[in-house]
Enzyme design. Sequence first.
Site, PDB file in Angstrom:
ATOM      1  N   GLY A 172      -8.709 -14.326  13.105  1.00  0.00           N
ATOM      2  CA  GLY A 172      -7.933 -14.389  14.332  1.00  0.00           C
ATOM      3  C   GLY A 172      -8.755 -14.461  15.599  1.00  0.00           C
ATOM      4  N   ASP A 198     -11.205 -15.992  18.220  1.00  0.00           N
ATOM      5  CA  ASP A 198     -11.512 -17.387  18.522  1.00  0.00           C
ATOM      6  C   ASP A 198     -13.009 -17.631  18.614  1.00  0.00           C
ATOM      7  OD1 ASP A 198      -8.771 -17.815  18.751  1.00  0.00           O
ATOM      8  OD2 ASP A 198      -8.790 -17.082  20.797  1.00  0.00           O
ATOM      9  N   HIS A 238     -33.669 -33.887  22.501  1.00  0.00           N
ATOM     10  CA  HIS A 238     -32.661 -33.227  21.670  1.00  0.00           C
ATOM     11  C   HIS A 238     -31.564 -34.257  21.426  1.00  0.00           C
ATOM     12  CE1 HIS A 238     -30.338 -30.100  19.899  1.00  0.00           C
ATOM     13  NE2 HIS A 238     -29.572 -29.816  20.928  1.00  0.00           N
ATOM     14  N   ASP A 289     -36.934 -23.010  19.556  1.00  0.00           N
ATOM     15  CA  ASP A 289     -35.801 -23.313  18.669  1.00  0.00           C
ATOM     16  C   ASP A 289     -36.185 -23.182  17.198  1.00  0.00           C
ATOM     17  OD1 ASP A 289     -33.638 -24.530  17.427  1.00  0.00           O
ATOM     18  OD2 ASP A 289     -34.060 -26.539  18.191  1.00  0.00           O
ATOM     19  N   HIS A 293     -32.883 -31.008  15.860  1.00  0.00           N
ATOM     20  CA  HIS A 293     -33.802 -29.872  15.917  1.00  0.00           C
ATOM     21  C   HIS A 293     -35.093 -30.136  15.147  1.00  0.00           C
ATOM     22  CE1 HIS A 293     -30.542 -27.330  17.518  1.00  0.00           C
ATOM     23  NE2 HIS A 293     -29.782 -28.077  16.745  1.00  0.00           N
TER      24      HIS A 293
HETATM   25 ZN    ZN Z   1     -28.151 -28.178  21.043  1.00  0.00          ZN
END
Ligand code: ZN
Length: 634
Positions: free
Chosen positions: A123, A125, A217, A271, A444
């Site tokens: 439930g 979000d 990216h 990243d 990535h």
């Molecule tokens: Zn991104």
Amino acid sequence: MSPSPAPAPAPAPRGDRGGQPSPARGPRRARGGRVSGGAGRPGRVSRQIRRTLRRPTGPSKSEGAPKNTPDYYPEKPAQNVVRVVPLGGVEEVGRNMFSVETNGDIFVFDVGFQFTSEDTSPGVDYMLPNTKYLEKNQDRVRAVFITHGHLDHIGGVPFLMHRFGNPPIYTMQLSATMIAKRQEEYPDMPKPNLVVVEGGQTHTIGSTRVHFFPVTHSIPDSMGIKVETPYGNVIVTGDLKVEHVDNIPVPEEEQKWSAIGREKNLLFIADSTSAELEGFSVPEQKVRDTLENIIKTVKGRLIIGTFASQFDRMVNIIRLAEKYGKKIVMEGRSIKTNLEIAQKLGILTLDKGTLISAQEIGDYPPDKIVILATGAQGEEFAALMRIATKQHKNITFTERDTVVLSSSVIPGNEISVQKLKDNLLHNHVTLLHYRSADVHSGGHARAAELVWINQKVNAKFFMPAYGYYSMTASHAKAVEQAGRPRESIILSENGSVIDILDGEKLEIHKQKVPSAPLVVDGFSIGDMQEVVIRDRQMLAKDGMFVIIATVNLKTGKLRKSPDIISRGFVYLRESQDMLNQARLLIKKTVEDSTKGMNPVDLDYVKNALSDTMAGYLFARTNKAPMVIPVLIGV
Ligand SMILES: [Zn+2]
């Protein structure tokens, strides 16, 4: 649910309190009430059963610190300290946010959100980073930097910015436009204060110089950030990969990262999303070639399922379609929105007549049509699924159609993608998986690229970020194997307070600042209400069993046979025998527990009733529905 106004104490469903009796109302043996069977506190059995049943999934880690521990907020750091506090995104993909503090200035990197799973938080979000640390130190927060326009980096903006003073957001043009566009859906939230920057610019914010540089990216206008501190730079990459040919970075990448590496760098934060994959990422050129080949050679209509946020891919598909004289049909609101943004910013210029509406499809030969549709992850209401299940107004599939799913399956979406594939194939289309171009590994850097960048930047300390622990740990291992000393690698958790003293010494605080995710649950935003989530999980697993009984407050007898309502538990019509026994047991339990009671304490009776019935139902069915007794005293 209450049948009629109840004169007795309000029948508070126990579930609302997670089965915990309120402390003020213990068992009242002292008042002469008899406890049936001497089973201890009423409610004990049902709690025990629930605990046992809950065990396999275990409490979610996000539930945070045990209650009653005061939140930890460290003192303002001394002048010789550079402090980093990850608030989200180092233990998951999504809800990225961390802060870097130097010279008395706090800078925040990204304000993301994370989509949630129906298993762990039904439930709910979205989950958002916890901003309490920033709220507490609002007076020192100078700016937010948004690295790029993906939702795991901008998604939290409408919900969170005002919580810590709505500081200016520095970001590049496309990201700024996407943030502003998205904000239109939340007209009641304060407008973000956007400052558009370009790669190569340096700004002095507070008393700190900050430099922005472009990175590669899957969406244009992605940037990295260099924050100057007295002890060297803190470099943050955002999401990125390295453009390369046969695993050799192209000259622009070489120059950019070498230039950064010539400076004195204190800390590098990068990243980790694809760090578990070895080697280099699939070069975008290869992806383009595959796509071009498909668009050129396909017979019949081509339907490409994608993500609106795969900006580059979308633009590329449109260009290729134009090259081969094909018409484009857009299906899905987010694709349309992002296309408008791309046109507005000049990222994409379209020939007149390239875009046609779905109603015009019939006006052209099938091999001149390319349909770009949302829903490659099997989203139930997205265009692709609606077409596949014949619920789309204008488009139906035929066996001459070719459908390309141009993204890999995001973990957690396997089942919905499976459904999508099955539905598509029921239409006898030709289905192509376009594995080489998945959205995540596509955007990535993989392990070898990450090592390359790490060595170029050559910072004293390194913190892998953006990813689940398996990803950050793989990132750490890859750079360690390539020669970086282990002591220089910081594997942090959400809420960790990491101080670098005099540019030399690493000190990680024993305690963490609040990091339990905030959740968006319908209209409310706040702490995860564990009790609510637990009830939802229980209801989902075993359903509910409601008992409605009228009790004579003088005699303690039931006025008539109790009513039973259940949902999601067992099919009552086929369980008449159990039901009859349940009614008898309810009657007996109520009458036993009220014996000698004067006046009748309905709360006490309710607890005893849930307890007995939970035990009975569990013994009969091996299920533990939420038992909700509603007693009406007359
Ligand atoms: Zn991104």
